[in-house]
Design a protein around this motif. Structure first.
Motif, PDB file in Angstrom:
ATOM      1  N   UNK A  25       0.831  -1.204   0.000  1.00 45.13           N
ATOM      2  CA  UNK A  25       0.000   0.000   0.000  1.00 45.13           C
ATOM      3  C   UNK A  25       0.865   1.253   0.000  1.00 45.13           C
ATOM      4  N   UNK A  26       1.982   1.228   0.702  1.00 38.25           N
ATOM      5  CA  UNK A  26       2.894   2.371   0.686  1.00 38.25           C
ATOM      6  C   UNK A  26       3.466   2.595  -0.719  1.00 38.25           C
ATOM      7  N   UNK A  27       3.755   1.499  -1.399  1.00 38.05           N
ATOM      8  CA  UNK A  27       4.238   1.603  -2.778  1.00 38.05           C
ATOM      9  C   UNK A  27       3.147   2.180  -3.668  1.00 38.05           C
ATOM     10  N   UNK A  28       1.916   1.693  -3.501  1.00 38.16           N
ATOM     11  CA  UNK A  28       0.806   2.172  -4.329  1.00 38.16           C
ATOM     12  C   UNK A  28       0.552   3.662  -4.129  1.00 38.16           C
ATOM     13  N   UNK A  29       0.734   4.128  -2.883  1.00 43.92           N
ATOM     14  CA  UNK A  29       0.508   5.544  -2.584  1.00 43.92           C
ATOM     15  C   UNK A  29       1.699   6.423  -2.962  1.00 43.92           C
ATOM     16  N   UNK A  30       2.790   5.803  -3.409  1.00 40.80           N
ATOM     17  CA  UNK A  30       3.954   6.573  -3.806  1.00 40.80           C
ATOM     18  C   UNK A  30       4.824   7.038  -2.662  1.00 40.80           C
ATOM     19  N   UNK A  31       4.651   6.440  -1.489  1.00 43.81           N
ATOM     20  CA  UNK A  31       5.465   6.828  -0.333  1.00 43.81           C
ATOM     21  C   UNK A  31       6.890   6.312  -0.486  1.00 43.81           C
ATOM     22  N   UNK A  32       7.014   5.077  -0.962  1.00 43.71           N
ATOM     23  CA  UNK A  32       8.324   4.467  -1.184  1.00 43.71           C
ATOM     24  C   UNK A  32       8.303   3.670  -2.479  1.00 43.71           C
ATOM     25  N   UNK A  33       9.508   3.413  -3.010  1.00 40.96           N
ATOM     26  CA  UNK A  33       9.675   2.477  -4.111  1.00 40.96           C
ATOM     27  C   UNK A  33       9.758   1.067  -3.526  1.00 40.96           C
ATOM     28  N   UNK A  52      10.737  -2.213   3.856  1.00 41.05           N
ATOM     29  CA  UNK A  52      11.040  -3.311   4.772  1.00 41.05           C
ATOM     30  C   UNK A  52      10.208  -3.091   6.029  1.00 41.05           C
ATOM     31  N   UNK A  53      10.206  -4.062   6.915  1.00 37.53           N
ATOM     32  CA  UNK A  53       9.447  -3.917   8.159  1.00 37.53           C
ATOM     33  C   UNK A  53       9.929  -2.714   8.957  1.00 37.53           C
ATOM     34  N   UNK A  54      11.243  -2.517   9.044  1.00 37.72           N
ATOM     35  CA  UNK A  54      11.779  -1.404   9.816  1.00 37.72           C
ATOM     36  C   UNK A  54      11.421  -0.067   9.192  1.00 37.72           C
ATOM     37  N   UNK A  55      11.435   0.010   7.878  1.00 38.67           N
ATOM     38  CA  UNK A  55      11.059   1.244   7.173  1.00 38.67           C
ATOM     39  C   UNK A  55       9.600   1.592   7.471  1.00 38.67           C
ATOM     40  N   UNK A  56       8.739   0.579   7.439  1.00 41.02           N
ATOM     41  CA  UNK A  56       7.321   0.812   7.737  1.00 41.02           C
ATOM     42  C   UNK A  56       7.153   1.311   9.171  1.00 41.02           C
ATOM     43  N   UNK A  57       7.819   0.654  10.125  1.00 42.50           N
ATOM     44  CA  UNK A  57       7.713   1.060  11.531  1.00 42.50           C
ATOM     45  C   UNK A  57       8.157   2.510  11.722  1.00 42.50           C
ATOM     46  N   UNK A  58       9.279   2.859  11.131  1.00 44.63           N
ATOM     47  CA  UNK A  58       9.806   4.217  11.291  1.00 44.63           C
ATOM     48  C   UNK A  58       8.867   5.254  10.704  1.00 44.63           C
ATOM     49  N   UNK A  59       8.287   4.962   9.544  1.00 44.32           N
ATOM     50  CA  UNK A  59       7.384   5.924   8.890  1.00 44.32           C
ATOM     51  C   UNK A  59       6.123   6.131   9.730  1.00 44.32           C
ATOM     52  N   UNK A  60       5.558   5.031  10.241  1.00 49.98           N
ATOM     53  CA  UNK A  60       4.334   5.133  11.048  1.00 49.98           C
ATOM     54  C   UNK A  60       4.598   5.940  12.316  1.00 49.98           C
ATOM     55  N   UNK A  61       5.754   5.758  12.933  1.00 52.71           N
ATOM     56  CA  UNK A  61       6.070   6.512  14.153  1.00 52.71           C
ATOM     57  C   UNK A  61       6.289   7.993  13.851  1.00 52.71           C
ATOM     58  N   UNK A  62       6.840   8.306  12.691  1.00 55.14           N
ATOM     59  CA  UNK A  62       7.036   9.710  12.328  1.00 55.14           C
ATOM     60  C   UNK A  62       5.729  10.387  11.913  1.00 55.14           C
ATOM     61  N   UNK A  63       4.763   9.593  11.506  1.00 54.34           N
ATOM     62  CA  UNK A  63       3.482  10.112  11.020  1.00 54.34           C
ATOM     63  C   UNK A  63       2.349   9.413  11.762  1.00 54.34           C
ATOM     64  N   UNK A  64       2.150   9.730  13.045  1.00 54.18           N
ATOM     65  CA  UNK A  64       1.218   8.948  13.866  1.00 54.18           C
ATOM     66  C   UNK A  64      -0.224   8.930  13.367  1.00 54.18           C
ATOM     67  N   UNK A  65      -0.715  10.051  12.855  1.00 55.15           N
ATOM     68  CA  UNK A  65      -2.109  10.081  12.390  1.00 55.15           C
ATOM     69  C   UNK A  65      -2.255   9.318  11.083  1.00 55.15           C
ATOM     70  N   UNK A  66      -1.446   9.700  10.086  1.00 54.99           N
ATOM     71  CA  UNK A  66      -1.499   8.992   8.807  1.00 54.99           C
ATOM     72  C   UNK A  66      -1.044   7.540   8.975  1.00 54.99           C
ATOM     73  N   UNK A  67      -0.126   7.316   9.917  1.00 59.14           N
ATOM     74  CA  UNK A  67       0.352   5.957  10.154  1.00 59.14           C
ATOM     75  C   UNK A  67      -0.735   5.045  10.676  1.00 59.14           C
TER      76      UNK A  67
END
Length: 343
Positions: A195-203, A208-223
């Motif tokens: 879904x992150x790829x589909x939304x254009x957040x990452x290629x 990876x799991x760690x990338x997803x965790x870090x992004x969600x923590x930096x963006x708590x509402x959108x995460x």
């Protein structure tokens, strides 16, 4: 492949061969066709096989289990009594990794420990969709019903604990409790990474799991909204009596083994069966593993989740795995020959 085709293959693997099985979906191989077969540690595979070989009720599997205990022999045992069967034709395999995470938590809620692990509610219908993740969390459908097993401090780690299906909770006093898979809400898993790829957040190569965790923590509402894209919600049960030195309890109600146990789709691969893995990618794996677990995201004849162990190191290794390759099921020799005769 149709549900009828899946059922025919599964029936052939567990019982007598079916005339519907054969063609491009099923191919009998030789052990010489398995890349790296001679170099594997077959004794380690046999040790893992013995942990669950007494569970399948079919007489043939029980007989093989007795032979394995009496004869041993590792490589010779598998070559004498099994034949490699490729299921899925030319379909490329997808390998991912899983592990047993450890979260900090408490048996009572507090300002620090606010996010509960729930046991399965009694009214949950077996095999039928219930409320989605979003509905459960936003409407508080499980709150105040005494279903809480423990509370943890990190909702992102809790989400990934649900993906893994089992883990450890380290309590404030140092005590550790283990939790295992207790059921789910009947909705199919949807990949957050995709879904992150589909939304254009990452290629694709960045996820990876760690990338997803870090992004969600930096963006708590959108995460939080992103995590609710996955409607599947997993319930837990407290696991007792398991040796802390062993792995978590898998779908066969026995501990799984790091580097030798895989989660599979039981519609195609019988639980307890030896499976030869040819995983490509940055770190290639050529190894005999045992199908001893399942997962809501593991679907298809060429799909496996490799158990990497417990803790952060295992989690980092497992989170990097999303690789192609091939998996080949080792089928009891009489049934493999019967399949060949039916083609």
């Amino acid at each position: 492949m149709t549900p009828a085709g899946r059922a025919a293959i599964f029936a052939a693997l567990l019982a007598a061969a079916s005339p519907a099985v054969g063609g491009s979906d099923l191919q009998i191989l030789s052990f010489d066709d398995l890349s790296g077969w001679a170099e594997d540690d077959h004794e380690a595979a046999l040790k893992t096989f013995l942990k669950t070989c007494d569970i399948p009720s079919e007489p043939e599997w029980r007989g093989l289990c007795k032979l394995a205990k009496a004869q041993g022999g590792g490589r010779s045992f598998f070559e004498l009594f099994f034949r490699p069967v490729l299921i899925g034709g030319d379909e490329e395999a997808l390998f991912t990794g899983y592990y047993e995470p450890e979260l900090r938590g408490s048996l009572t809620p507090s300002a620090r420990y606010r996010f509960p692990l729930f046991a399965k509610p009694r009214e949950l219908p077996d095999g039928q969709p219930w409320a989605t993740r979003a509905q459960i969390e936003e409407e508080g459908l499980l709150a105040g019903r005494g279903l809480e097993i423990a509370w943890v401090e990190d909702p992102v780690e809790l989400f990934f604990l649900q993906i893994q299906g089992s883990g450890r909770i380290r309590l404030p006093g140092g005590q550790v409790i283990r939790v295992g898979y207790g059921g789910h809400n009947g909705h199919n898993y949807r990949s957050i990474g995709q879904e992150m790829i589909r939304r254009g957040i990452y290629e694709a190569h960045q996820v990876s799991a760690q990338v997803i965790k870090n992004w969600v923590r930096r963006n708590p509402v959108d995460g939080q909204e992103l995590l609710r894209h996955n409607p599947s919600f997993v319930f837990f049960r407290k696991v007792t009596g398991n040796d802390p030195g062993e792995g978590p309890i898998g779908a066969m109600n026995r501990p799984v083994t790091a580097g030798r146990s895989i989660a599979v789709d039981p519609d195609f691969t019988p639980l307890g069966a030896p499976v030869w893995i040819e995983k490509n990618g940055a770190e290639r794996i050529r190894r005999l593993m045992i199908a001893q677990d399942t997962g809501s995201a593991i679907k298809g004849s060429q799909r496996a989740d490799i158990f990497f162990g417990s803790g952060d190191k295992a989690g980092k290794a497992a989170g990097k795995v999303r690789d192609p390759g091939r998996m080949v099921v080792l089928v009891p020799i009489q049934r493999a020959y019967a399949m060949t005769e039916e083609e």
